[in-house]
Design a protein around this motif. Structure first.
Motif, PDB file in Angstrom:
ATOM      1  N   LEU A  41       0.854  -1.190   0.000  1.00 19.69           N
ATOM      2  CA  LEU A  41       0.000   0.000   0.000  1.00 19.69           C
ATOM      3  C   LEU A  41       0.888   1.237   0.000  1.00 19.69           C
TER       4      LEU A  41
ATOM      5  N   SER B  82      -2.850   3.834  -2.742  1.00 19.95           N
ATOM      6  CA  SER B  82      -3.005   3.046  -3.964  1.00 19.95           C
ATOM      7  C   SER B  82      -2.342   1.692  -3.791  1.00 19.95           C
TER       8      SER B  82
ATOM      9  N   ILE C  72      -5.615   0.259  -7.981  1.00 12.69           N
ATOM     10  CA  ILE C  72      -6.798   0.625  -7.203  1.00 12.69           C
ATOM     11  C   ILE C  72      -6.384   1.739  -6.255  1.00 12.69           C
ATOM     12  N   ALA C  73      -7.124   2.850  -6.276  1.00  9.74           N
ATOM     13  CA  ALA C  73      -6.764   4.002  -5.452  1.00  9.74           C
ATOM     14  C   ALA C  73      -8.012   4.589  -4.801  1.00  9.74           C
ATOM     15  N   ASP C  74      -7.797   5.240  -3.655  1.00 10.17           N
ATOM     16  CA  ASP C  74      -8.879   5.924  -2.954  1.00 10.17           C
ATOM     17  C   ASP C  74      -8.260   6.877  -1.949  1.00 10.17           C
TER      18      ASP C  74
ATOM     19  N   GLU D 290      -7.664   1.827   4.551  1.00 12.30           N
ATOM     20  CA  GLU D 290      -7.502   0.378   4.402  1.00 12.30           C
ATOM     21  C   GLU D 290      -8.852  -0.306   4.192  1.00 12.30           C
TER      22      GLU D 290
ATOM     23  N   LEU E 154     -10.053   0.302   0.599  1.00 10.84           N
ATOM     24  CA  LEU E 154      -9.285  -0.462  -0.385  1.00 10.84           C
ATOM     25  C   LEU E 154      -9.630  -1.945  -0.325  1.00 10.84           C
TER      26      LEU E 154
ATOM     27  N   HIS F  80     -12.812  -2.354  -2.210  1.00 11.59           N
ATOM     28  CA  HIS F  80     -12.569  -2.337  -3.657  1.00 11.59           C
ATOM     29  C   HIS F  80     -11.982  -3.664  -4.138  1.00 11.59           C
TER      30      HIS F  80
END
Length: 62
Positions: free
Chosen positions: A8, A20, A28-30, A39, A42, A45
């Motif tokens: 991460l 990401s 995958i990003a947030d 966490e 993610l 996702h």
């Protein structure tokens, strides 16, 4: 149940943390207000896009 360790990458913005991960060649990003929330998002996702159960994921922070 096999545990998966995922790298991460975290960046600190002015008011939020951006994170990401790369999994199966997918990025995958947030963002979130804190690390726990990031966490959690993610993991959600990963479950939605990669069918990975959240309880099988741990993150290695960078």
């Amino acid at each position: 149940m096999e545990m998966k360790k995922v790298k991460l990458t975290i960046e600190k913005g002015e008011k939020v943390l951006w994170g990401s991960i790369k999994y199966n060649n997918n990025l995958i990003a947030d963002y979130a207000n804190n690390l726990t929330e990031l966490e959690s998002k993610l993991k959600k996702h990963l479950q939605e896009f990669e069918d990975v159960e959240p309880e099988t994921v741990t993150f290695k922070h960078n």
